[in-house]
Design an enzyme around this catalytic site. Structure first.
Site, PDB file in Angstrom:
ATOM      1  N   ASP A  68       0.849  -1.259  -0.049  1.00 30.87           N
ATOM      2  CA  ASP A  68      -0.028   0.111   0.023  1.00 30.87           C
ATOM      3  C   ASP A  68       0.688   1.233   0.100  1.00 30.87           C
ATOM      4  O   ASP A  68       1.733   1.470   0.968  1.00 30.87           O
ATOM      5  CB  ASP A  68      -0.992  -0.045   1.205  1.00 30.87           C
ATOM      6  CG  ASP A  68      -2.045   0.972   1.138  1.00 30.87           C
ATOM      7  OD1 ASP A  68      -2.641   1.429   0.180  1.00 30.87           O
ATOM      8  OD2 ASP A  68      -2.186   1.655   2.322  1.00 30.87           O
ATOM      9  N   THR A 101      -3.268   5.149  -4.124  1.00 32.18           N
ATOM     10  CA  THR A 101      -2.498   5.740  -3.273  1.00 32.18           C
ATOM     11  C   THR A 101      -0.826   5.794  -3.868  1.00 32.18           C
ATOM     12  O   THR A 101      -0.132   6.565  -3.883  1.00 32.18           O
ATOM     13  CB  THR A 101      -2.110   5.469  -1.753  1.00 32.18           C
ATOM     14  OG1 THR A 101      -2.175   4.052  -1.919  1.00 32.18           O
ATOM     15  CG2 THR A 101      -3.683   5.847  -1.097  1.00 32.18           C
ATOM     16  N   THR A 102      -0.394   4.625  -4.626  1.00 32.64           N
ATOM     17  CA  THR A 102       0.701   4.373  -5.422  1.00 32.64           C
ATOM     18  C   THR A 102       0.398   5.211  -6.827  1.00 32.64           C
ATOM     19  O   THR A 102       1.520   6.063  -7.148  1.00 32.64           O
ATOM     20  CB  THR A 102       0.972   3.127  -5.561  1.00 32.64           C
ATOM     21  OG1 THR A 102       0.806   2.267  -4.634  1.00 32.64           O
ATOM     22  CG2 THR A 102       2.567   2.958  -5.869  1.00 32.64           C
ATOM     23  N   ASP A 403      -8.720  -0.648   1.786  1.00 37.73           N
ATOM     24  CA  ASP A 403      -8.534  -0.180   0.230  1.00 37.73           C
ATOM     25  C   ASP A 403      -9.950  -0.796  -0.292  1.00 37.73           C
ATOM     26  O   ASP A 403     -10.500  -0.080  -1.093  1.00 37.73           O
ATOM     27  CB  ASP A 403      -7.476  -0.786  -0.243  1.00 37.73           C
ATOM     28  CG  ASP A 403      -6.156   0.126  -0.299  1.00 37.73           C
ATOM     29  OD1 ASP A 403      -6.275   0.807   0.885  1.00 37.73           O
ATOM     30  OD2 ASP A 403      -5.404  -0.018  -0.761  1.00 37.73           O
TER      31      ASP A 403
HETATM   32  P1  ADP Z   1      -2.610   1.786  -5.807  1.00 42.00           P
HETATM   33  O1  ADP Z   1      -1.820   1.809  -4.577  1.00 42.00           O
HETATM   34  O2  ADP Z   1      -2.436   2.950  -6.482  1.00 42.00           O
HETATM   35  O3  ADP Z   1      -4.156   1.475  -5.796  1.00 42.00           O
HETATM   36  P2  ADP Z   1      -2.239  -0.705  -6.713  1.00 42.00           P
HETATM   37  O4  ADP Z   1      -0.705  -1.445  -6.708  1.00 42.00           O
HETATM   38  O5  ADP Z   1      -3.322  -1.451  -6.556  1.00 42.00           O
HETATM   39  O6  ADP Z   1      -1.833   0.641  -6.551  1.00 42.00           O
HETATM   40  O7  ADP Z   1      -2.090  -0.898  -8.560  1.00 42.00           O
HETATM   41  C1  ADP Z   1      -3.493  -0.148  -9.011  1.00 42.00           C
HETATM   42  C2  ADP Z   1      -3.161  -0.262 -10.738  1.00 42.00           C
HETATM   43  O8  ADP Z   1      -3.124  -1.429 -10.884  1.00 42.00           O
HETATM   44  C3  ADP Z   1      -4.192   0.509 -11.222  1.00 42.00           C
HETATM   45  O9  ADP Z   1      -3.915   1.179 -12.256  1.00 42.00           O
HETATM   46  C4  ADP Z   1      -5.056  -0.836 -11.862  1.00 42.00           C
HETATM   47  O10 ADP Z   1      -5.755  -0.553 -12.727  1.00 42.00           O
HETATM   48  C5  ADP Z   1      -3.898  -1.647 -12.001  1.00 42.00           C
HETATM   49  N1  ADP Z   1      -4.544  -3.127 -12.033  1.00 42.00           N
HETATM   50  C6  ADP Z   1      -5.080  -3.868 -11.017  1.00 42.00           C
HETATM   51  N2  ADP Z   1      -5.372  -5.059 -11.413  1.00 42.00           N
HETATM   52  C7  ADP Z   1      -5.150  -5.251 -12.580  1.00 42.00           C
HETATM   53  C8  ADP Z   1      -5.091  -6.355 -13.541  1.00 42.00           C
HETATM   54  N3  ADP Z   1      -5.540  -7.604 -13.089  1.00 42.00           N
HETATM   55  N4  ADP Z   1      -4.516  -6.245 -14.694  1.00 42.00           N
HETATM   56  C9  ADP Z   1      -3.990  -5.045 -14.882  1.00 42.00           C
HETATM   57  N5  ADP Z   1      -3.956  -3.738 -14.364  1.00 42.00           N
HETATM   58  C10 ADP Z   1      -4.604  -3.988 -13.115  1.00 42.00           C
HETATM   59 MG    MG Z   2      -4.836  -0.455  -5.322  1.00 49.47          MG
END
Ligand code: ADP
Ligand code: MG
Length: 565
Positions: A68, A101-102, A403
């Site tokens: 996170d 948040t990332t 989240d």
């Molecule tokens: P954050 O902390 O910003 O939520 P994450 O590590 O959760 O960061 O990553 C979020 C990103 O990953 C988003 O841009 C989302 O669209 C992408 N994402 C999540 N699941 C998938 C998936 N199965 N395939 C492709 N992209 C994905």
């Molecule tokens: Mg996320």
């Protein structure tokens, strides 16, 4: 990537628009941007489902494993003031949307990189900042147009978006359990009178070590992570419970000041004991008279909630006792039980009690918890009992669930979904680049650069998944140019697909707030041209000696020096 392309293009040169600030201001701006970018680079590798996790070792020796962004940045010890702004940025996103948040920090990092190039080319920071503002406003318009509406009755879509957010977590293999759980918890606290609002305070997460994340359950009622306090013969299970939440203690009062009373006479001693007994007995009689058979006692720092003696009488009266209920939890508890807290024994009346079918102590994992179920006229609250085999997993499960809950909350607030997997960012980049052509001069150039910066999301997703980012981003651009606005990176299959069909969806609010907040933060950093450190001198008099204290909020011994004596 994008910025090098931006640098390669010829700059529209005009003498009046070219801006050279004095060296110091330039240096400060550059240093700020550099520092902030390094923070963004630190979390970039954890973006997306194939992103890496971070192991954080705190000063107290604790270890945290997390994916996170907000948690990583929060735990990082960042000293540079501009870099701290990125930490705050991630926190704001956590408050507004809860997820992304990332993403927000990665986007801010990419914007900053473009700012560096633009400033270096001699464009005035105000022009850069205004262009970024325009980009943010236009970007929100474009993604909003891409979004598809969702109904709260469409449980499947809600579950899909909650599982997208869980995909990228350490506990992703449990997303099939946690995602529906998050949806049900949030939907059960939505008040039909205010269908757009959810207060996540109404969803309480109770962590209990032992078992696996699979054992996580949603409890319609209350759970206390503690044992029942009872003396021999006291109940540990009560049916048809009449529950009182009390804020006073069932123990003899203490004097206000530290005192000792010396009793030398045995008959006097006997009298004191008798007084105590009758004091406690009279309290318990009053409680029993209302029919109450379960007491939840608020934690007090002044004196013991119960003594051995009172526990003994409570056991005789068949009253179940849960002590040390946290003060902050009282509101949640009374809301759930639909009862009133009682501050004084004199106000103990039957109409202030709550009712439930069962109150019982149950064994969970290595310990015990108290569960209250079958509550009559239960308030709109939910409890989730999260389980995990060790503290690291348990904590991360809680954060991930938070989240997922936030994602559902976002959808309740703003009922629109968009595709994930970098699809919206690529589409934004394409449409904003096209839009930049209708603008003029420096502004057009800046807008184009920022539009390219948005490609950082798909680029990073591909990079983190071990794919070739340049091939993937180029292919994505092509697909979007051909009108496939939902083409995104399917990191599982390692190829580009219609990401909506792959069920990778996220709330619109997460994307819009990420772009708006990132732009806002970068603009703030751009506008800073000087750092002023303020020293506060405080004069202290200790007897005959006078100390100057340098920087009053860090009363460090070494900062004190004697002025006169
Ligand atoms: P954050 O902390 O910003 O939520 P994450 O590590 O959760 O960061 O990553 C979020 C990103 O990953 C988003 O841009 C989302 O669209 C992408 N994402 C999540 N699941 C998938 C998936 N199965 N395939 C492709 N992209 C994905
Ligand atoms: Mg996320």
């Amino acid at each position: 990537m994008a910025p090098s392309m931006a640098a390669a293009q010829p700059l529209p040169s005009s003498k009046t628009e070219s801006y050279v600030d004095n060296k110091r201001k330039d240096d400060i701006r550059t240093a700020n941007i550099k520092a902030a970018r390094s923070v963004a680079d630190a979390v970039r590798t954890s973006l997306g489902p194939k992103g890496m996790d971070k192991m954080i070792s705190t000063a107290t020796g604790d270890v945290i494993i997390t994916n996170d962004g907000a948690t990583i940045l929060n735990k990082m010890e960042v000293l540079q003031p501009a870099a701290k702004m990125l930490v705050e940025l991630s926190k704001s996103q956590d408050v507004v949307a809860g997820d992304g948040t990332t993403t927000v920090v990665v986007i801010a990092g990419a914007f900053l990189k473009q700012c560096q190039t633009l400033l270096h080319s001699g464009i005035h920071p105000t022009v850069v900042s205004d262009s970024l503002n325009k980009v943010a406003v236009k970007a929100v318009e474009v993604v909003t147009a891409m979004a598809v509406p969702v109904e709260l009755s469409d449980r499947v879509s809600l579950v899909k978006s909650a599982s997208t957010s869980l995909n990228s977590k350490v506990v992703s293999q449990y997303s099939s359990l946690l995602a529906p759980l998050a949806v049900d918890s949030v939907l059960s606290v939505v008040d039909p009178a205010k269908p757009d609002l959810v207060d996540l305070k109404d969803v309480r997460i109770v962590k209990k070590l032992g078992g696996t994340v699979d054992d996580t359950e949603l409890v319609k009622g209350l759970v206390f992570d503690k044992k029942v306090s009872h003396a021999a013969g006291g109940p540990a299970r009560v049916e048809n419970a009449k529950i009182a939440v009390i804020q006073f203690q069932i123990s003899p009062p203490k004097t206000d000041i530290e005192q000792s009373i010396v009793v030398s006479d045995y008959t006097q001693m006997d009298r004191i004991l008798k007084e105590e007994r009758s004091y406690i007995l009279s309290m318990i009689k009053k409680i029993k008279a209302t029919g109450c058979n379960v007491l939840l006692i608020q934690k007090s720092i002044l004196r013991d909630a119960v003594t051995d003696l009172s526990l003994h009488y409570l056991a005789k009266a068949k009253i179940l006792v849960v002590k040390d209920v946290e003060r902050d939890d009282i509101e949640f508890v009374t809301k759930t039980l639909n009862c009133l807290p009682i501050a004084n024994i004199e106000h103990f009346r039957a109409e202030k009690l709550g009712y439930a079918d069962v109150v019982e102590e149950v064994s969970v994992g290595d310990g015990k918890v108290v569960k209250i179920t079958g509550i009559k006229d239960m308030g709109r609250t939910t409890t989730v009992l999260v389980r995990g085999s060790n503290q690291l997993v348990l904590d991360e499960a809680e954060r991930s669930l938070h989240d997922a809950l936030c994602v559902v909350r976002c959808l309740v607030n703003k009922k629109f979904l968009i595709a994930g997997g970098g699809a919206p960012e690529i589409e934004l980049s394409r449409q904003l680049s096209a839009w930049s052509k209708v603008l003029h001069g420096m502004e057009s150039f800046c807008v184009k650069s920022f539009a390219e910066a948005l490609e950082v999301v798909p680029y990073t997703l591909a990079e983190n998944a071990g794919l070739n980012p340049i091939t993937i981003v180029t292919e994505l651009r092509n697909r979007h140019a051909q009108g496939e606005i939902n083409a995104g990176i399917n990191v599982r299959k390692g190829q580009i697909t219609n990401i909506l069909e792959e069920n990778v969806v996220q709330p619109l609010l997460v994307s819009t707030s990420a772009i708006t907040l990132a732009a806002e933060c970068v603009r703030m950093i751009l506008k800073i041209d000087d750092i002023v450190t303020v020293r506060i001198y405080v004069i202290l008099h200790f007897g005959l000696e006078t100390f100057w204290i340098n920087n009053s909020d860090s009363l460090d011994f070494f900062d004190c020096f004697i002025v006169d004596s």
